[in-house]
Design a protein around this motif. Structure first.
Motif, PDB file in Angstrom:
ATOM      1  N   PHE A 186       0.921  -1.218  -0.014  1.00 58.36           N
ATOM      2  CA  PHE A 186       0.146   0.236  -0.084  1.00 58.36           C
ATOM      3  C   PHE A 186       0.922   1.254   0.075  1.00 58.36           C
ATOM      4  O   PHE A 186       2.002   1.198   0.765  1.00 58.36           O
ATOM      5  CB  PHE A 186      -1.227   0.052   1.142  1.00 58.36           C
ATOM      6  N   GLU A 217      -4.858   1.146  -7.793  1.00 60.12           N
ATOM      7  CA  GLU A 217      -5.134  -0.022  -6.966  1.00 60.12           C
ATOM      8  C   GLU A 217      -4.571   0.240  -5.437  1.00 60.12           C
ATOM      9  O   GLU A 217      -5.227  -0.444  -4.413  1.00 60.12           O
ATOM     10  CB  GLU A 217      -4.978  -1.126  -7.606  1.00 60.12           C
ATOM     11  N   TYR A 218      -3.349   0.643  -5.259  1.00 51.08           N
ATOM     12  CA  TYR A 218      -2.752   0.496  -4.243  1.00 51.08           C
ATOM     13  C   TYR A 218      -2.504   1.985  -3.372  1.00 51.08           C
ATOM     14  O   TYR A 218      -1.749   1.646  -2.353  1.00 51.08           O
ATOM     15  CB  TYR A 218      -1.487  -0.170  -4.314  1.00 51.08           C
TER      16      TYR A 218
END
Length: 317
Positions: A186, A217-218
Motif C-alpha cells: 500500500f 489500486e494501491y
C-alpha cells in the motif's frame, strides 16, 4: 453576612488566579517570543519533540485558563492570542483552539476583536477538524471573510473509534472509515491538491500505464487540513486525476507514527507499506521527478513492475 461570605469567596478565587498568573514570573511578551523561538528551532519537525507542548502547557495554559484573564490588557491578550495561533500552526491541537476561543472572548469584552481574529479562530477549528464549529461561525456572523463550510457528515461513534478520513465532495465533507490494509502493499501519499510538486507527481503517474494501474489500486492521497479547506482544489483534483483518490487526514493512526508526516517538510511524501507495516518513505517531486526512488520503493514492497504484472495475472486480471 451572606454577602460578606460571598465577597470573601470571590476575593479568594481572584487571589488564586493572580497567583497562577504571577507564578510564571515572566511578561506575556517574553513568553510569546520564547515559544516562537522554540517552534522555530524545531524546524517544523515536532516528531518526538515534547518541548513546545510542555512549554505551552507550563506557561500559557495556566494563564489562559485562569480567572485573572479578565484583568489583562488588550496587548497582553493579543500576545496570548498570537501564541495560540502559533501553536496551532505547528501542532493542530483541540486544546489550543479552545484556548484561542477563550482569549477571543475576552478580546470581545474589551471590544478589540478584528476580522483577523475571527479568521484565525475559524482556521483553528478547521485545522483541528472541528468543522461544525467553523461552520457555526459563518452562521452567527454574516461576512465575506469567513470560509463557507460544506455540510458535514460524521460517522457513528462506534465507527469513529477506528481510523477515518474525510472525503471532500461538492456540497459536503464526509467522514469515512479508512485503514492501511493488513495484507499486501500500500502507498499513502501525503499531498496537497494545490501543491505544484504533488500535481507534477500525479501527472508523471497518470501518463505511465503501469504506474497508473499500481497507484489506482494501491494508493490513497491525503491532505492534512491547515486552516484552509480549498474545496475547489479537491474537486479539480478529482476531475483531473480520478484514478488517484484523495481526501483529508483525520487524527487517527497511523498518522502520528509516520516519520516527518507532521513536520510540514513538504508534499508529496510517499509512505510505503507491506502487510500493514511501514517500510520506507521519500519526500518531494522536483522538476526532474523521483523515478528511481519511486521504483526502488515499489520494488521493496513487492510492486516492481514485473511482479505487479504477475500479481495481476494470478488474480485473473
Amino acid at each position: 453576612m451572606n454577602n460578606i461570605k460571598i465577597l470573601i469567596f470571590v476575593m479568594l478565587i481572584f487571589n488564586a488566579s493572580i497567583e497562577v498568573w504571577a507564578s510564571t514570573n515572566k511578561p506575556i511578551k517574553s513568553l510569546y517570543n520564547q515559544i516562537n523561538q522554540i517552534y522555530k528551532d524545531t524546524r517544523m519537525d515536532l516528531s518526538g519533540n515534547k518541548l513546545p507542548k510542555k512549554f505551552y502547557s507550563d506557561n500559557f495554559s495556566p494563564i489562559i485558563n485562569s480567572e485573572a484573564l479578565s484583568d489583562f490588557s488588550g496587548i497582553e491578550l493579543e500576545y496570548l492570542f498570537q501564541a495560540t495561533k502559533t501553536a496551532i500552526a505547528y501542532d493542530p491541537d483541540v486544546n489550543y483552539a479552545k484556548d484561542m476561543a477563550r482569549v477571543l472572548h475576552y478580546l470581545k469584552i474589551k471590544n478589540l476583536v478584528k476580522e483577523r481574529h475571527l479568521v484565525a479562530l475559524q482556521e483553528a477549528y478547521i485545522a483541528t477538524r472541528q468543522f461544525e464549529l467553523a461552520s457555526n461561525m459563518v452562521e452567527q456572523k454574516s461576512s465575506g471573510y469567513l470560509q463557507v463550510i460544506p455540510e458535514v457528515h460524521r460517522v457513528g461513534e462506534k465507527t469513529s473509534r477506528h481510523p477515518t478520513i474525510w472525503k471532500v465532495e461538492k456540497n459536503s465533507i464526509k467522514q469515512s472509515a479508512f485503514s492501511i490494509p493488513d495484507n499486501g502493499p500500500f502507498i499513502l501519499v501525503a499531498s496537497n491538491p494545490l501543491c505544484s510538486f504533488s500535481i507534477s507527481a500525479a501527472q508523471h503517474i497518470i501518463v505511465d500505464e503501469e504506474l497508473l494501474e499500481i497507484f489506482s489500486e494501491y494508493s490513497y492521497w491525503l491532505t492534512e487540513p491547515r486552516g484552509k479547506l480549498y474545496i475547489e482544489g479537491f474537486l479539480d483534483w478529482s476531475r483531473n486525476y480520478p484514478s488517484l483518490p484523495t481526501g483529508l487526514m483525520h487524527e487517527t493512526p497511523p498518522w502520528s507514527e509516520l516519520p516527518e508526516l507532521r513536520s510540514n517538510i513538504g508534499t508529496p511524501a510517499f509512505y510505503f507499506f507491506s502487510d500493514g507495516k511501514f517500510i520506507e518513505y521519500f519526500v518531494g517531486w522536483p522538476r526532474e521527478g523521483e523515478p528511481e526512488a519511486l521504483n526502488n520503493a515499489l520494488r521493496n514492497v513487492g510492486l516492481n513492475r514485473s511482479e505487479k504484472q504477475i500479481s495481476v495475472m494470478n488474480r485473473g486480471g
